[in-house]
Design a protein around this motif. Structure first.
Motif, mmCIF file in Angstrom:
data_model
loop_
_atom_site.group_PDB
_atom_site.id
_atom_site.type_symbol
_atom_site.label_atom_id
_atom_site.label_comp_id
_atom_site.label_asym_id
_atom_site.label_seq_id
_atom_site.Cartn_x
_atom_site.Cartn_y
_atom_site.Cartn_z
ATOM 1 N N SER A 84 20.155 11.214 -13.878
ATOM 2 C CA SER A 84 21.091 10.152 -14.225
ATOM 3 C C SER A 84 21.480 10.318 -15.684
ATOM 4 O O SER A 84 20.727 10.876 -16.479
ATOM 5 C CB SER A 84 20.493 8.771 -13.969
ATOM 6 O OG SER A 84 19.307 8.593 -14.708
ATOM 7 N N SER A 134 14.244 12.127 -12.322
ATOM 8 C CA SER A 134 13.279 11.286 -11.615
ATOM 9 C C SER A 134 11.941 11.965 -11.337
ATOM 10 O O SER A 134 11.003 11.310 -10.877
ATOM 11 C CB SER A 134 13.880 10.814 -10.289
ATOM 12 O OG SER A 134 14.114 11.932 -9.437
ATOM 13 N N THR A 156 23.150 8.297 -9.475
ATOM 14 C CA THR A 156 22.376 9.487 -9.787
ATOM 15 C C THR A 156 23.104 10.704 -9.244
ATOM 16 O O THR A 156 24.025 10.598 -8.442
ATOM 17 C CB THR A 156 20.969 9.417 -9.160
ATOM 18 O OG1 THR A 156 21.098 9.296 -7.743
ATOM 19 C CG2 THR A 156 20.168 8.254 -9.708
ATOM 20 N N HIS A 201 20.352 13.155 -20.446
ATOM 21 C CA HIS A 201 20.135 12.685 -19.079
ATOM 22 C C HIS A 201 18.662 12.364 -18.867
ATOM 23 O O HIS A 201 17.826 12.663 -19.722
ATOM 24 C CB HIS A 201 20.582 13.752 -18.083
ATOM 25 C CG HIS A 201 19.772 15.011 -18.154
ATOM 26 N ND1 HIS A 201 19.882 15.909 -19.199
ATOM 27 C CD2 HIS A 201 18.828 15.514 -17.332
ATOM 28 C CE1 HIS A 201 19.049 16.923 -19.000
ATOM 29 N NE2 HIS A 201 18.396 16.700 -17.874
#
Length: 85
Positions: free
Chosen positions: A71, A13, A78, A10
């Motif tokens: 994500s 952010s 997301t 994954h």
């Protein structure tokens, strides 16, 4: 994490700071793998794909801003990180 467990591939952010408090983690981020043992810290930048594997039973404290989202490659959208709520 229990010995042998591997988290999903994954990206996140926000920057994450992982401090391993027990055992060992193998952290792959942006194609580079680091073995992180108890008492050590690894800083993961926002964006690159990562995966965490526990070759032994392991525990870690993870710090990041609470508004970060994850994500998964090959999927849309997301996900809020459950522990960040």
């Amino acid at each position: 994490m229990t010995a042998g467990a591997t988290g999903p591939e994954h990206s996140v952010s926000r920057e994450q700071v992982w401090t391993v408090t027990a055992g060992t983690l193998e952290v792959t981020c942006g194609g580079r793998t680091e073995r992180v043992t108890a008492g050590r810290t690894v800083i993961l930048p926002p964006g690159p794909v990562r995966r965490v594997h526990a070759p032994t039973d392991a525990e870690a404290h993870v710090a990041m801003r609470a508004d970060g989202v994850a994500s998964v490659p090959g999927t849309e959208g997301t996900r809020a990180l459950p522990w960040a709520r």
